[in-house]
Design a protein around this motif. Sequence first.
Motif, PDB file in Angstrom:
ATOM      1  N   SER A 445       0.836  -1.205   0.000  1.00 27.81           N
ATOM      2  CA  SER A 445       0.000   0.000   0.000  1.00 27.81           C
ATOM      3  C   SER A 445       0.866   1.248   0.000  1.00 27.81           C
ATOM      4  N   LEU A 446       0.593   2.143  -0.955  1.00 25.42           N
ATOM      5  CA  LEU A 446       1.270   3.429  -1.050  1.00 25.42           C
ATOM      6  C   LEU A 446       0.225   4.534  -1.148  1.00 25.42           C
ATOM      7  N   THR A 447       0.573   5.694  -0.639  1.00 23.55           N
ATOM      8  CA  THR A 447      -0.319   6.840  -0.819  1.00 23.55           C
ATOM      9  C   THR A 447      -0.184   7.368  -2.248  1.00 23.55           C
ATOM     10  N   GLY A 448      -1.127   8.201  -2.640  1.00 25.19           N
ATOM     11  CA  GLY A 448      -1.036   8.823  -3.958  1.00 25.19           C
ATOM     12  C   GLY A 448       0.241   9.637  -4.106  1.00 25.19           C
ATOM     13  N   ALA A 449       0.630  10.320  -3.026  1.00 26.43           N
ATOM     14  CA  ALA A 449       1.868  11.101  -3.058  1.00 26.43           C
ATOM     15  C   ALA A 449       3.069  10.186  -3.259  1.00 26.43           C
ATOM     16  N   GLN A 450       3.032   8.999  -2.633  1.00 27.76           N
ATOM     17  CA  GLN A 450       4.127   8.053  -2.796  1.00 27.76           C
ATOM     18  C   GLN A 450       4.137   7.439  -4.199  1.00 27.76           C
ATOM     19  N   ALA A 500      -3.497  11.995  -0.809  1.00 27.94           N
ATOM     20  CA  ALA A 500      -3.696  11.532   0.565  1.00 27.94           C
ATOM     21  C   ALA A 500      -4.321  10.142   0.637  1.00 27.94           C
ATOM     22  N   ALA A 501      -4.872   9.652  -0.458  1.00 29.90           N
ATOM     23  CA  ALA A 501      -5.524   8.344  -0.459  1.00 29.90           C
ATOM     24  C   ALA A 501      -4.485   7.227  -0.523  1.00 29.90           C
ATOM     25  N   THR A 502      -4.923   6.011  -0.190  1.00 29.49           N
ATOM     26  CA  THR A 502      -4.041   4.848  -0.215  1.00 29.49           C
ATOM     27  C   THR A 502      -4.439   3.932  -1.365  1.00 29.49           C
ATOM     28  N   TYR A 503      -3.416   3.427  -2.068  1.00 29.08           N
ATOM     29  CA  TYR A 503      -3.638   2.546  -3.208  1.00 29.08           C
ATOM     30  C   TYR A 503      -2.799   1.284  -3.031  1.00 29.08           C
ATOM     31  N   LYS A 504      -3.388   0.152  -3.385  1.00 28.84           N
ATOM     32  CA  LYS A 504      -2.658  -1.109  -3.320  1.00 28.84           C
ATOM     33  C   LYS A 504      -2.077  -1.408  -4.700  1.00 28.84           C
ATOM     34  N   ILE A 505      -0.751  -1.443  -4.761  1.00 29.87           N
ATOM     35  CA  ILE A 505      -0.050  -1.633  -6.023  1.00 29.87           C
ATOM     36  C   ILE A 505       0.650  -2.978  -6.046  1.00 29.87           C
TER      37      ILE A 505
END
Length: 558
Positions: A445-450, A500-505
């Motif tokens: 999981s990474l944030t959109g900023a990440q 600020a949201a979290t995304y599973k990559i």
Amino acid sequence: MTRRFLLATCAAAGAVAVAATAQPVAAQPAPTSAVRLLAINDFHGNLEPPTGSSANAVDEDGKTVLAGGAAHLAAHLKRLTDRNTLKVAQGDLIGASPLISAAYHDEPSVEFLGDVGVTASAVGNHEFDEGYKELHRIQWGGCHPKDGCSPAGKWKGAKFTYLAANVLKEKKNKPALKPWTIRYVNGVRVGFIGVVTKTTPSIVTAEGIEGLRFEDEVVSANKAAKELKARGVHAMVLLVHEGDQTPAGQRPDACGTVPGAGTRIAKEADPDIDVVLAGHTHQQYLCSVTDPAGKPRLYSSGSSFGRVITQVDFQVDRRTNDVVRSTLKGDNHVVTRDITDQPTADFVAEWKERVSTIANKPIGRITADLRRTASSAGESALGDVIADAHLEATKGLGAQIAVTNPGGIRTDFDFKPSGGEGEGVVTYGEAFAVQPFSNVTGVTSLTGAQLDELLEQQWTSAGEKILQPSANFRFTIDRSRPVGDRVSAITVNGAPVDPAATYKISANNFLLGGGDGFTTFTKGSGTALGPIDLDALVAYFGAHSPIAPPALDRISGQ
């Protein structure tokens, strides 16, 4: 134009003439002993002759010829061998290998290399592809802990010694492998030191090197040289799995390197080291560099896949036990396919038969070639398909998007049959050739900023590596902007990414461990692992065949 490297030719010839004149009638023992080295690097399990662009080599006349293959390599080695010969290597002998070798954890290739007389090799980064414990098994023997023994029976271990002076066990602060070894030939001793590129942690999976530390190549080589000198060994050869780049189409006997990490090591290593044999970059070159004492020494590399043999000849002074630098001669021989060693050909045929039932099994179909060729933005049709396969394989882990690294895609899928499988048919062996590393897919999981930070890491001082995205993950690049500010318009399922949201990559474990410089992956949370990347690709072909090349519209810009 001479095709051989020779230091102080005239001086050496003069010395020989004087010595001949001064010889008394009663023959005296020769003051020097002749030694020949034959070296290869980056073999990568290519028992069969490599194909495609990997089959080609530029020879001494500047012509492109077919080269490589174990049977041809063995024949050339035999032709070049005399009674004063030692055979060595510079790493990546295994790993990223064709199925004929990799199906049995590269035991066939290690057996072949031992049979042709390789006595010592630097360890390469790909020797760690299956982890340090597996490398230890390859060195010392025993059957694979999961897959058991190969059809050849219990593995007896390599006949040559792997060397790694700059790889330490962190807890014990001791070498993980032998740092150096001594070989006796023609009445003299020659010391061999091995080092691997210190960048290894960034280009192999973290799990494979857990508990290991990779130190500076020069510092470690110099420490090993000191230990050899303490034992009275002054004829030294550094086997280094690191090197430089060269211009395209360079002849094997030319230098023409772009000075880089390899040149630094070759110039800075202890002056008692007489020869530096390199690898890693898959280039061919034959150079002279100046050591810290101001003396010239030979620095060379021999391409890859068994296409070039490096020959080095020199004399060792029996009184000083050191190499007479003026006698150093080098040559890079292209392994042409006009001579064959039949016992080796039979050996390769036997292993090909053993693996054929696995390799020839169809897994799906394609409607046209699926290639790694990138668009101006860096996107490829094959990269897209692999990313889609990884996403599908990890949706059960919550994956929303996926990426894969272009360096992990090793060849293309051709619509034209390579055997008798028929047009458009994809076999397991062909899929393995595309994804040979047995990397494990996973999700973090990474944030959109990440995510934005991750995509900006596609450009580093080592060059450009554009991540291949799944169909629902899109972005725009602008190479005219400064590094760190080149990516924009990032979307997931058509919606702009929320910083600020979290995304599973989804990605392979090489990337998840920060490989290729994508260190942002290591900041992820909730990481979970899925199937092996090859299994994911095979399943995707089974579910979606026939597969057509996707439109290259996931990455915009240039």
